[in-house]
Design a protein around this motif. Structure first.
Motif, PDB file in Angstrom:
ATOM      1  N   PRO A   3      53.022 -18.179  12.607  1.00 12.66           N
ATOM      2  CA  PRO A   3      51.859 -19.029  12.884  1.00 12.66           C
ATOM      3  C   PRO A   3      50.812 -18.265  13.681  1.00 12.66           C
ATOM      4  O   PRO A   3      51.134 -17.285  14.357  1.00 12.66           O
TER       5      PRO A   3
ATOM      6  N   ILE B 234      44.835 -24.135  16.559  1.00 10.09           N
ATOM      7  CA  ILE B 234      43.862 -24.230  15.459  1.00 10.09           C
ATOM      8  C   ILE B 234      42.885 -25.364  15.723  1.00 10.09           C
ATOM      9  O   ILE B 234      43.295 -26.490  16.057  1.00 10.09           O
TER      10      ILE B 234
ATOM     11  N   SER C   5      48.610 -26.346   8.740  1.00 12.16           N
ATOM     12  CA  SER C   5      48.632 -25.754  10.090  1.00 12.16           C
ATOM     13  C   SER C   5      49.890 -26.169  10.825  1.00 12.16           C
ATOM     14  O   SER C   5      50.589 -25.332  11.419  1.00 12.16           O
TER      15      SER C   5
ATOM     16  N   ASN D 286      51.722 -24.032  13.901  1.00 11.63           N
ATOM     17  CA  ASN D 286      50.547 -24.013  14.779  1.00 11.63           C
ATOM     18  C   ASN D 286      50.379 -25.372  15.446  1.00 11.63           C
ATOM     19  O   ASN D 286      50.898 -26.385  14.948  1.00 11.63           O
TER      20      ASN D 286
ATOM     21  N   VAL E 100      47.283 -28.176  16.759  1.00 10.18           N
ATOM     22  CA  VAL E 100      45.962 -28.491  16.191  1.00 10.18           C
ATOM     23  C   VAL E 100      45.128 -29.338  17.138  1.00 10.18           C
ATOM     24  O   VAL E 100      45.637 -30.256  17.782  1.00 10.18           O
TER      25      VAL E 100
ATOM     26  N   VAL F   4      46.244 -19.857   8.133  1.00  9.31           N
ATOM     27  CA  VAL F   4      46.897 -20.327   9.358  1.00  9.31           C
ATOM     28  C   VAL F   4      48.197 -19.576   9.654  1.00  9.31           C
ATOM     29  O   VAL F   4      48.944 -19.947  10.553  1.00  9.31           O
TER      30      VAL F   4
END
Ligand code: NAD
Length: 496
Positions: free
Chosen positions: A139, A143, A163, A168, A170, A472
């Motif tokens: 990752p 994001i 994502s 990740n 967010v 991503v």
């Protein structure tokens, strides 16, 4: 409804107390909700908790992360009709388009859930027999997902679901025109028990709530879908930051090419759907119909007659094809381009514009504006995105000329060719500049497992939707020596 931000697993009002109203574009007297007008301080808090959550979220099994997405989908399915209704109220799209928007979001989330058990890397050969070599995905980190108003459920899922699946965290900044749909997305994440800080929602306007996210030093990737001027600024500032990446998908000046052998009934149908669905406010809406001179008269007549029959009105009415445009700024912009077409020498075939009769006065309703214009590289109306029910019919003689007209714009997003001749279709497929192409179909109609993204001013070449995985994640090489001595690739000596 009184909406809030969603930060670190908590519903929070902006401590600064400022709010904005979410207005129904079909009836400007109706306030759909009131939401926080966030600023840099709210963004700071969201980035902090997203960074903290990243270290544990990325370590969770990919399959477990996917299961949150599956649970999310179950909630959406149970409330899909209500969501579509609220969407129609908030953004003015015809109700059947709102249903399709929700379905697309469901598909995207299901697709990402399915990917949680598929390979996410490759085992490859090494030059050395004793070595194992792998390509893995890691990752990227925190994001920022910034989305437009016109697909207020589907587009956020394009950005958020890949994502999250990839590990990740967010921070989602939706359009200020569609805060309610964003609030619903946050509600679903809250209800499925997503760990605090993994998904965060910051409501508000671009310059005050979006820009601080874009420029925040602890945001690793900016995913942006919206207009080209905003995307250009985002790309510029991210390029200047040594560690930040931006993936931007933007507007279009899309075209349908109707060849001399086309099935004209199909061509007219495809052109009507492409030009006027969502009142022409799709990134893939066709605002140029490039038509062979042999069939242009018959095509134009049938196209205009069909456009005159389009039902315009309250988007929650099942009979309505076109709802209002999004706001007064859109009315002004479309009116400007309608007037400009006249000034630039267009032959007007259908004099559309603002509707202010009974049933239309309270909303931003506009009717189709259709004109014929010979190709010339200068008119702005043939080059700039209008984003409304405004369409030019442009004649061509040879396929080479059609290709030249098609490509002579700064954008390169969607195109369609209407022909019965596979050789013509293939030539256009190879020579036109586009990211999403169709044959004997409208220029609209994305499916989530296909790439979706444009060239030139339309995109960064990192397409949205399923292929966003590449934006991503970082692909890393991992090479393991199973011998007790070192052997180097390329025959390099390992002797000391
Ligand atoms: P927009 O560019 O005005 O806004 C998009 C988002 O960016 C919103 O959330 C907005 O608040 C935010 N924003 C605005 N200024 C900002 C700033 N300075 N810093 C950070 N964020 C900022 O676009 P819109 O009117 O919401 O949407 C219409 C545009 O989006 C059209 O050009 C359309 O073609 C494009 N679009 C593209 C795609 C695609 O996939 N290529 C899909 C849908 C829409």
């Amino acid at each position: 409804m009184q909406g809030k931000n969603y930060i670190g697993g908590e519903w929070v009002s902006s401590p600064w107390g400022e709010t904005f109203e979410d207005i129904n574009p079909a009836n400007t007297q109706e306030v759909v909700g009131v939401f926080p007008k966030s600023n840099q301080k709210d963004v700071e808090e969201a980035v902090k908790v997203a960074r903290e959550a990243y270290s544990t979220w990325r370590r969770l099994s990919r399959i477990k992360r996917g299961e949150y997405l599956d649970n999310f989908v179950q909630l959406v399915k149970a409330e899909a009709e209500e969501l579509a209704y609220l969407m129609a109220k908030e953004c003015g799209k015809a109700i059947n388009e709102c249903r399709a928007d929700v379905v697309e979001g469901i598909h995207m989330t299901q697709f990402m859930f399915g990917r949680s058990r598929t390979p996410y890397g490759d085992v490859v050969a090494s030059e050395i027999g004793e070595k194992d070599a792998y390509m893995l995905r890691r990752p990227k980190g925190v994001i920022a997902a910034i989305s437009p108003w016109n697909f207020p459920f589907a587009i956020p899922t394009w950005l958020i679901m890949p994502s999250l699946l990839e590990g990740n965290t967010v921070i989602f900044k939706p359009s200020e025109e569609t805060p309610l749909m964003a609030h619903k997305i946050a509600e679903y994440f809250h209800r499925v028990g997503l760990p605090a800080g993994v998904f965060n929602l910051i409501q508000g306007h671009g310059p005050q709530a979006g820009w601080p996210l874009v420029t925040h030093p602890d945001v690793d990737v900016v995913l942006f879908v919206g207009s080209a001027p905003v995307g250009a600024e985002i790309k510029k500032v991210c390029a200047a930051d040594y560690r930040k990446m931006a993936a931007c998908e933007m507007g279009g000046k899309n075209a349908i090419i109707v060849c001399d052998d086309a099935n004209l009934e199909l061509a007219v149908n495809a052109a009507i759907l492409s030009a006027f669905k969502t009142s022409g406010q799709r990134c893939v809406s066709a605002s140029r119909l490039i038509v062979h001179e042999k069939v242009i008269d018959a095509f134009s007549k049938a196209f205009v007659e069909t456009a005159k029959r389009i039902v315009i009105g309250d988007p929650v009415d099942e009979k309505v094809f076109m709802g209002p445009v999004i706001n007064q700024k859109a009315v002004d912009k479309i009116t400007f381009y309608n007037n400009l077409a006249r000034e630039e020498g267009a032959e007007i075939l259908l004099k559309g514009g603002r509707l202010d009769g009974e049933g239309y006065r309270q909303g931003y309703f506009m009717s189709p504006f259709i004109y014929r214009m010979k190709y010339d590289s200068r008119p702005r109306v043939l080059r700039e995105e209008v984003f409304g029910p405004h369409v030019a019919i442009v004649p061509f003689r040879t396929l080479e000329e059609a290709i030249h007209i098609h490509n002579d714009v700064e954008y390169g997003l969607a195109m369609s060719v209407i022909t019965e001749d596979y050789r013509k279709a293939r030539t256009l497929r190879e020579e036109c500049e586009y990211g999403v192409g169709y044959v004997n179909l409208p220029s609209i109609g994305a499916e989530v497992h296909l790439p979706f993204g444009g060239l030139k001013k339309s995109g960064t070449g990192l397409p949205s939707a399923s292929t966003l995985i590449d934006a991503v994640t970082h692909r890393v090489a991992w090479t393991v020596n199973n011998a007790t001595e070192i052997k180097m690739a390329q025959g390099l000596s390992a002797a000391v």
